[in-house]
Design an enzyme around this catalytic site. Structure first.
Site, PDB file in Angstrom:
ATOM      1  N   GLY A   1       1.945 -27.205  78.701  1.00  0.00           N
ATOM      2  CA  GLY A   1       0.969 -28.212  79.116  1.00  0.00           C
ATOM      3  C   GLY A   1      -0.420 -27.914  78.580  1.00  0.00           C
ATOM      4  O   GLY A   1      -0.567 -27.223  77.566  1.00  0.00           O
TER       5      GLY A   1
ATOM      6  N   THR B   1       5.675 -27.531  73.476  1.00  0.00           N
ATOM      7  CA  THR B   1       5.676 -26.068  73.615  1.00  0.00           C
ATOM      8  C   THR B   1       7.036 -25.656  74.158  1.00  0.00           C
ATOM      9  O   THR B   1       7.626 -26.377  74.960  1.00  0.00           O
ATOM     10  CB  THR B   1       4.567 -25.647  74.619  1.00  0.00           C
TER      11      THR B   1
HETATM   12  N1  GLY Z   1       0.288 -24.961  76.348  1.00  0.00           N
HETATM   13  C1  GLY Z   1       0.111 -24.897  74.969  1.00  0.00           C
HETATM   14  C2  GLY Z   1      -1.298 -24.886  74.570  1.00  0.00           C
HETATM   15  O1  GLY Z   1      -2.130 -25.513  75.198  1.00  0.00           O
HETATM   16  O2  GLY Z   1      -1.615 -24.264  73.598  1.00  0.00           O
END
Ligand code: GLY
Length: 306
Positions: free
Chosen positions: A227, A175
């Site tokens: 995360g 991400t």
């Molecule tokens: N942090 C990205 C997700 O879990 O979608």
């Protein structure tokens, strides 16, 4: 207008970018570094020239969405059915303006679609087919959804199919996000992702949720998280990190306490970057690696901290 005045007038512009808390430290570090360097440079071309924080975070995140190594845009992880569904959000801290999209298909730069939602101003979050309809009405380019699928992610998905969706393969690696303070004292934050590998179609994670994955308030600071999305949502991590920042006035400490909250109360792993209202940077992660890049006028070139 939510902005603090300083005695000296103009603020020192500052940019911090992350490439996700789930990267494998043993896998392609040079490629990660090159991608991070170009993302910081893209954001700094805007911010260093006197541009707006919100334009800088959008530019930095777009660069990572376009880079196949990160879990956003092209290179995003695949859903359980082998498709790409993207989440993104963006926020500007002077008036708490924000926009977000969830589970959107066929758009290469979800962060720019989130920006259009923010600028349009009617809604904060638009998802699925509605987001695609909004993109069409806004004149945004569509792409073939298959063009966002990389060989690397296709291979992972095929491996998962071969092992019948074995438990423990889910990961939110890569991400991406950025936080910037511009010389006017405006804070902005942005986050973009493909979500977690093997997610159910229609699942929306923290990266689309203001207060969980992204938050900016020019009187406090800005945050972008990465995360385990479900855990980040449970503790409303981005907004909570700013509460810690307000209490402690220490960016590094606030980032660490927020990650402790994610682990202990959220029962998940991840990380976050933040800037305080003066432009002091902090970051923390509970995972082995989170690529971070920084830039400010005091630095001769983007500083990578991983
Ligand atoms: N942090 C990205 C997700 O879990 O979608």
């Amino acid at each position: 207008m939510r902005r603090r005045e300083t005695a000296g007038g103009a603020r020192v512009p500052t940019l911090i970018v992350h490439g996700g808390a789930g990267a494998d430290p043993a896998d392609g570090r040079d490629e990660l570094r090159a991608g991070m360097r170009s993302a910081v440079a893209a954001g700094w071309r805007v911010l260093g020239d006197g541009g707006r924080a919100v334009d800088a975070v959008e530019a930095a995140v777009r660069a990572l969405e376009d880079h196949p190594r990160f879990n956003a845009g092209r290179g995003a992880v695949l859903t359980a059915t082998g498709t790409v569904e993207l989440d993104a959000s963006i926020m500007e801290g002077d008036r708490l303006r924000c926009g977000a999209v969830g589970a959107v298909r066929g758009i290469a730069n979800a962060i720019t679609l989130a920006r259009r939602v923010m600028d349009d101003g009617r809604h904060v979050l638009i998802v699925g087919d509605g987001a695609l309809q909004f993109a069409r009405a806004a004149g945004m380019p569509e792409c073939d959804p298959a063009s966002l699928v990389t060989e690397r992610q296709r291979g992972r998905w095929l491996d998962r199919e071969r092992t019948a969706g074995a438990a423990g393969t889910a990961s939110a690696a890569g991400t991406v996000g950025a936080v910037a303070l511009d010389r006017h004292g405006t804070m902005a934050a942005a986050t973009s992702t493909g979500g977690i590998f093997g997610k159910l179609p229609g699942r929306v994670g923290d990266s689309a949720l203001i207060g969980s994955g992204t938050y900016a308030d020019s009187t406090l600071g800005g945050v972008s998280c990465t995360g385990d999305g479900e855990a980040i949502i449970r503790v409303a991590l981005a907004r909570r990190a700013l509460d810690y920042l307000k209490e402690a006035d220490d960016a590094t400490y606030a980032a660490q306490v927020a990650v402790d909250l994610l682990v202990e109360e959220g029962q998940g792993q991840g990380g976050l970057i933040l800037l305080d209202w003066r432009g002091r940077a902090g970051y923390a992660h509970s995972t082995p690696l989170m690529p971070v890049g920084l830039m400010s006028p005091a630095l001769p070139e983007p500083r990578l901290e991983f």
